[in-house]
Design an enzyme around this catalytic site. Structure first.
Site, PDB file in Angstrom:
ATOM      1  CG  HIS A   1      -2.031  -1.029   1.174  1.00  8.12           C
ATOM      2  ND1 HIS A   1      -2.900  -1.359   0.004  1.00  8.12           N
ATOM      3  CD2 HIS A   1      -2.080  -1.930   2.237  1.00  8.12           C
ATOM      4  CE1 HIS A   1      -3.411  -2.530   0.423  1.00  8.12           C
ATOM      5  NE2 HIS A   1      -3.297  -2.862   1.712  1.00  8.12           N
TER       6      HIS A   1
ATOM      7  CG  ASP B   1      -2.979  -8.051   0.987  1.00  8.30           C
ATOM      8  OD1 ASP B   1      -2.206  -8.628   1.999  1.00  8.30           O
ATOM      9  OD2 ASP B   1      -4.132  -7.518   0.904  1.00  8.30           O
TER      10      ASP B   1
ATOM     11  CG  HIS C   1      -6.758  -5.012   1.958  1.00  8.44           C
ATOM     12  ND1 HIS C   1      -6.227  -5.799   3.045  1.00  8.44           N
ATOM     13  CD2 HIS C   1      -7.999  -4.831   2.291  1.00  8.44           C
ATOM     14  CE1 HIS C   1      -7.084  -5.930   3.856  1.00  8.44           C
ATOM     15  NE2 HIS C   1      -8.362  -5.180   3.537  1.00  8.44           N
TER      16      HIS C   1
ATOM     17  CG  ASP D   1      -5.106  -9.842   3.727  1.00  6.68           C
ATOM     18  OD1 ASP D   1      -4.702 -10.485   2.476  1.00  6.68           O
ATOM     19  OD2 ASP D   1      -4.872  -8.689   3.721  1.00  6.68           O
TER      20      ASP D   1
END
Length: 380
Positions: free
Chosen positions: A149, A185, A187, A277
């Protein structure tokens, strides 16, 4: 027992100093104590999750396939290959002032955090250099804090430095012509995408939960229309998947979207960005992948690396916040990357029913959009 060959061995880069990043306790990832809870939980991105991954790789059935290497901290000069001087200077100043600062929502720089972030970045760079120097093919950078990120000019989502992005830039600077980044991931890998958004030398593909923007630190939406800009148009492919897509949904996305794009791009280096996740039991995600799903993704990626990159594959750790199941899912992913004929470790979680119908419809819509709008894919 003889040691596995380089094509049936994974070199893991790790450093204990990354455990020194203390993210604290509070209500989920806020660091807040409301005063009426007797038990405050650890921040999701805590050291326990990584301790268990290290432990399962050292002591689990995959251990004989693993070779361990020590990482080292990144230099400021290395960080500047992806991040701006102003941003790096801000983190240095915050660390000099004793840390204890929330850099952005849920992302805490505490004493020990900056050094851990330097180790995460440097360890990932060491892992990529190991591949580039010809010492290994299948390499896993087991790092925290995570990085995907982190954008060139700001932190985001528990991330300070973009570990994968730094490794990709090193590969380009070392002569690689085309680098694939596949991010699974839960996200959107917005920071990595942002770093190469105007480049046709890096194909960034992200399979993620359809979560959209979550504020100033994460302005990107991760939608299908964020395709890149300028020379990079068509080289950022977002695959926002509906909640609960599961093993079958992810497998369908890999076959219908990811593999055709990789075949057209023909990379000479691959980076697999992993986060557990997206598992069935993660507190931060709702995608319902199980060990079988991760194992199959690992197997698919290995075959792509064998075909296009001489088996050269860097795996970079990101999220995954269920302290136990994340470790099991890493084990399964690496089993798949090794392309082992049978699972080494059974799934400790009961069968999770899934229905891929909704995911398939979403994936077909994404496929039609990409075939219409992405020049590289128009004749697929």
């Amino acid at each position: 027992m003889s040691a596995p060959s380089t094509s049936c061995r994974i070199d893991v880069f790790w450093h204990d100093g990354m455990l020194d990043h203390d993210t604290g306790k509070g209500v989920f990832d806020t660091g807040m104590n409301p005063g009426f809870l007797e038990v405050l939980e650890k921040h999701p991105e805590n050291s326990d999750r990584i301790r268990n991954i290290v432990s399962i790789l050292r002591k689990g059935p995959i251990s004989s396939y693993i070779s361990w290497h020590s990482g080292s901290p990144a230099t400021i000069h290395q960080l500047l290959s992806f991040h701006s001087q102003e941003y790096v200077d801000m983190l240095i100043e915050a660390d000099k002032n004793g840390g204890k600062k929330e850099i952005c929502c849920g992302t805490f720089l505490n004493p020990g955090s900056f050094n851990a972030a330097l180790l995460a970045a440097g360890t990932t760079l060491s892992a990529m250099k190991y591949i580039l120097d010809g010492y290994g093919e299948l390499i896993y950078a087991l790092v925290r804090p995570p990085g995907h990120h982190a954008q060139p000019t700001q932190a985001d989502g528990y991330c300070f430095f973009n570990n994968a992005g730094l490794a990709v830039q090193l590969a380009l600077d070392s002569g690689c012509k085309k680098v694939l980044v596949l991010d699974i991931d839960v996200h959107y890998g917005n920071g990595t995408a942002e770093g190469f958004y105007r480049s046709d030398k890096v194909l960034t593909v992200s399979l993620h939960m359809n979560h959209g923007s979550w504020g100033p630190s994460h302005p990107q939406n991760g939608t299908v229309d964020e395709l890149g800009e300028g020379e990079g148009f068509g080289y950022n492919l977002n695959v926002p998947l509906p909640n609960g897509s599961g093993d079958k949904g992810y497998g369908y996305a890999m076959r219908e979207l990811v593999i055709p794009a990789v075949e057209k791009f023909e990379p000479d280096m691959m980076v697999l960005v992993i986060g557990q996740d997206s598992s069935a039991f993660d507190p931060n995600g709702r995608q319902c992948l199980t060990m079988d799903g991760y194992r199959e993704i690992g197997r698919m990626v290995r075959r792509l690396a064998d075909k296009h990159c001489g088996s050269r594959l860097l795996i970079v750790q990101e999220g995954g916040y269920h302290v136990t199941y994340s470790a099991y899912c890493v084990h399964a992913t690496l089993e798949g990357v090794l392309d082992l004929p049978h699972p080494l470790l059974s799934d400790p979680i009961a069968y999770y029913p899934e229905d891929e119908t909704f995911a398939v419809k979403a994936i077909e819509a994404i496929k039609q959009f990409q075939m219409k709008n992405v020049p590289m894919l128009k004749d697929v």
